[in-house]
Design an enzyme around this catalytic site. Structure first.
Site, short mmCIF file in Angstrom:
data_model
loop_
_atom_site.label_atom_id
_atom_site.label_comp_id
_atom_site.label_asym_id
_atom_site.label_seq_id
_atom_site.Cartn_x
_atom_site.Cartn_y
_atom_site.Cartn_z
N GLY A 17 -3.21 6.68 8.12
CA GLY A 17 -2.99 7.82 7.23
C GLY A 17 -4.22 8.70 6.98
O GLY A 17 -4.92 9.10 7.91
N TYR A 157 2.09 3.16 -10.55
CA TYR A 157 1.31 3.91 -9.55
C TYR A 157 0.62 5.10 -10.22
O TYR A 157 -0.58 5.32 -10.03
CB TYR A 157 2.20 4.37 -8.39
CG TYR A 157 1.42 5.19 -7.37
CD1 TYR A 157 0.43 4.60 -6.58
CD2 TYR A 157 1.66 6.56 -7.21
CE1 TYR A 157 -0.31 5.36 -5.67
CE2 TYR A 157 0.93 7.31 -6.30
CZ TYR A 157 -0.06 6.70 -5.54
OH TYR A 157 -0.79 7.45 -4.63
N GLY A 188 -0.40 16.03 -3.12
CA GLY A 188 1.02 15.69 -3.32
C GLY A 188 1.47 14.86 -2.12
O GLY A 188 0.66 14.14 -1.53
N THR A 193 1.39 9.08 7.36
CA THR A 193 0.78 7.96 6.64
C THR A 193 1.80 6.81 6.59
O THR A 193 2.99 7.01 6.90
CB THR A 193 0.44 8.33 5.18
OG1 THR A 193 1.69 8.52 4.46
CG2 THR A 193 -0.38 9.59 5.08
N GLU A 194 1.33 5.65 6.14
CA GLU A 194 2.25 4.52 5.96
C GLU A 194 2.62 4.37 4.48
O GLU A 194 3.19 3.36 4.07
CB GLU A 194 1.58 3.24 6.48
CG GLU A 194 1.31 3.28 7.97
CD GLU A 194 0.46 2.11 8.46
OE1 GLU A 194 0.20 1.18 7.68
OE2 GLU A 194 0.08 2.14 9.64
P1 NDP Z 1 -1.63 4.53 4.30
O1 NDP Z 1 -0.76 3.38 3.91
O2 NDP Z 1 -1.34 5.23 5.56
O3 NDP Z 1 -3.15 4.04 4.30
C1 NDP Z 1 -3.65 3.18 3.31
C2 NDP Z 1 -4.98 2.60 3.76
O4 NDP Z 1 -5.47 1.75 2.71
C3 NDP Z 1 -4.86 1.77 5.00
O5 NDP Z 1 -5.94 2.05 5.86
C4 NDP Z 1 -4.95 0.34 4.48
O6 NDP Z 1 -5.61 -0.48 5.43
C5 NDP Z 1 -5.85 0.50 3.25
N1 NDP Z 1 -5.59 -0.58 2.30
C6 NDP Z 1 -4.48 -0.79 1.55
N2 NDP Z 1 -4.60 -1.93 0.87
C7 NDP Z 1 -5.81 -2.44 1.19
C8 NDP Z 1 -6.50 -3.63 0.83
N3 NDP Z 1 -5.97 -4.53 -0.03
N4 NDP Z 1 -7.72 -3.85 1.36
C9 NDP Z 1 -8.27 -2.96 2.20
N5 NDP Z 1 -7.68 -1.84 2.59
C10 NDP Z 1 -6.45 -1.59 2.09
O7 NDP Z 1 -1.55 5.53 3.07
P2 NDP Z 1 -2.25 6.93 2.76
O8 NDP Z 1 -3.15 7.36 3.85
O9 NDP Z 1 -1.18 7.84 2.34
O10 NDP Z 1 -3.08 6.52 1.47
C11 NDP Z 1 -4.47 6.72 1.34
C12 NDP Z 1 -4.76 7.10 -0.11
O11 NDP Z 1 -4.15 8.36 -0.39
C13 NDP Z 1 -4.22 6.13 -1.15
O12 NDP Z 1 -5.19 5.96 -2.17
C14 NDP Z 1 -2.97 6.84 -1.70
O13 NDP Z 1 -2.68 6.45 -3.00
C15 NDP Z 1 -3.45 8.28 -1.62
N6 NDP Z 1 -2.40 9.29 -1.62
C16 NDP Z 1 -1.39 9.29 -0.70
C17 NDP Z 1 -0.42 10.28 -0.69
C18 NDP Z 1 0.74 10.27 0.24
O14 NDP Z 1 1.76 10.93 -0.05
N7 NDP Z 1 0.67 9.61 1.39
C19 NDP Z 1 -0.51 11.38 -1.65
C20 NDP Z 1 -1.60 11.31 -2.57
C21 NDP Z 1 -2.53 10.31 -2.53
P3 NDP Z 1 -5.13 -1.94 5.88
O15 NDP Z 1 -3.65 -2.03 5.72
O16 NDP Z 1 -5.61 -2.06 7.30
O17 NDP Z 1 -5.88 -2.84 4.97
C1 8X3 Z 2 1.31 10.01 -3.53
C2 8X3 Z 2 2.12 11.20 -3.97
O1 8X3 Z 2 4.14 11.88 -5.37
O2 8X3 Z 2 4.36 9.90 -4.00
O3 8X3 Z 2 0.25 9.77 -4.39
O4 8X3 Z 2 3.03 9.86 -6.00
S1 8X3 Z 2 3.46 10.66 -4.87
#
Ligand code: NDP
Ligand code: 8X3
Length: 259
Positions: A17, A157, A188, A193-194
């Site tokens: 992501g 969350y 947003g 991403t996962e």
């Molecule tokens: P992904 O699930 O694609 O990526 C999450 C990353 O976090 C992975 O690389 C995963 O690595 C790592 N991670 C999760 N848990 C752990 C752990 N216990 N230890 C180490 N690494 C960890 O999600 P996003 O890219 O979307 O998320 C990234 C950030 O962006 C997060 O903080 C999320 O809250 C935030 N966000 C996301 C949005 C969305 O809509 N996607 C919107 C707004 C914010 P691995 O599994 O290899 O450990």
């Molecule tokens: C990720 C965006 O709207 O799913 O932080 O919370 S939302």
């Protein structure tokens, strides 16, 4: 284009992501990288790719950020030069579950609190002292629109992301006097991403939430993180609240199709 000197960027959660897209952006710009995550094979693939394609240096740290001693041990394994992190991107995080508060699962709550709040704190506590000593450094926290507003079933969350918002502000109040910058990015909905798959425990049907509009992509966020990180030394962008054009708020998404 090469970075002005070999700056080191540490990105937590670089295996997927936003973190992965951010690692690609900084690699392309010639920064040296410390990439972290639990999935070693992905970290190794990225390291191989970036070293070959961009001739940068890459270190990988494979640990679970919920575990403070594992986090400390991983960071401690870097030699003294690699510990001099210029930019820390606190990105690792997740949502687990989508339940009203009276039906929420304790394990989901604990996972979110331990990762999104405590993990971010563990990493910051390890990296920030060196930045303070050097009088230089930039911490960029990945928050969310969920750190600025609360939506139904988003309860815990949203609380963790409100905590990130408070920590960004608190860190800035504590660290500005030492010459550090503290910023955050609050996106947003972001595809590529996962995030959604994790939130719904791998249920691919429930995770299909981006099909009828254009959310942000992980690359949009990566580009913004890079923009924030590459401002002149006297400029600090404190927060970027960003959404796709069809999203007006956490609860208002105009599902009028994709372009
Ligand atoms: P992904 O699930 O694609 O990526 C999450 C990353 O976090 C992975 O690389 C995963 O690595 C790592 N991670 C999760 N848990 C752990 C752990 N216990 N230890 C180490 N690494 C960890 O999600 P996003 O890219 O979307 O998320 C990234 C950030 O962006 C997060 O903080 C999320 O809250 C935030 N966000 C996301 C949005 C969305 O809509 N996607 C919107 C707004 C914010 P691995 O599994 O290899 O450990
Ligand atoms: C990720 C965006 O709207 O799913 O932080 O919370 S939302």
């Amino acid at each position: 284009m090469k970075a002005p000197y070999s700056k080191i960027v540490l990105i937590t959660g670089a295996t997927s992501g936003i973190g992965k897209a951010t690692s690609a952006k900084f690699a392309k710009q010639g920064y040296n990288l410390v990439l972290t995550g639990r999935r070693l094979s992905i970290l190794e693939e990225l390291k191989k790719k970036y070293k070959r394609k961009y001739a940068i240096k890459v270190k990988i740290l494979n640990f679970d950020i919920r575990n403070s001693s594992a986090t400390k041990k991983a960071f401690g394994s870097l030699d003294s030069n690699w510990k001099k992190i210029d930019i820390l991107i606190n990105n690792a995080g997740l949502a687990k579950g989508f339940d009203p508060i009276h039906k929420g699962k304790l394990i989901d709550w604990e996972t979110m609190i331990d990762t999104n709040i405590k993990g971010l704190l563990y990493m910051t506590r390890l990296v920030a002292p060196g930045m303070v000593k050097r009088g230089n450094g930039h911490i960029i926290n990945i928050c969310s629109t969920a750190g600025h507003e609360v939506y139904p079933k988003g309860n815990v969350y949203c609380a963790t992301k409100h905590a990130v918002d408070a920590l960004t502000k608190g860190m800035r109040l504590d660290l500005t006097q030492y010459g550090l910058k503290v910023s955050q990015i609050s996106p947003g909905a972001v595809e590529e991403t996962e995030f959604s798959l994790n939130r719904f425990d791998g249920d691919k049907n429930k995770a299909k939430i981006y099909e009828d509009y254009n959310p942000l992509t992980s690359r949009d966020v990566a580009r913004t993180i890079y923009f924030v990180a590459s401002q002149p030394q006297h400029v600090n962008i404190q927060d970027v609240l960003m959404m796709g054009r069809q999203q007006a708020s956490s609860t208002q998404i105009h599902r009028t199709g994709r372009s």
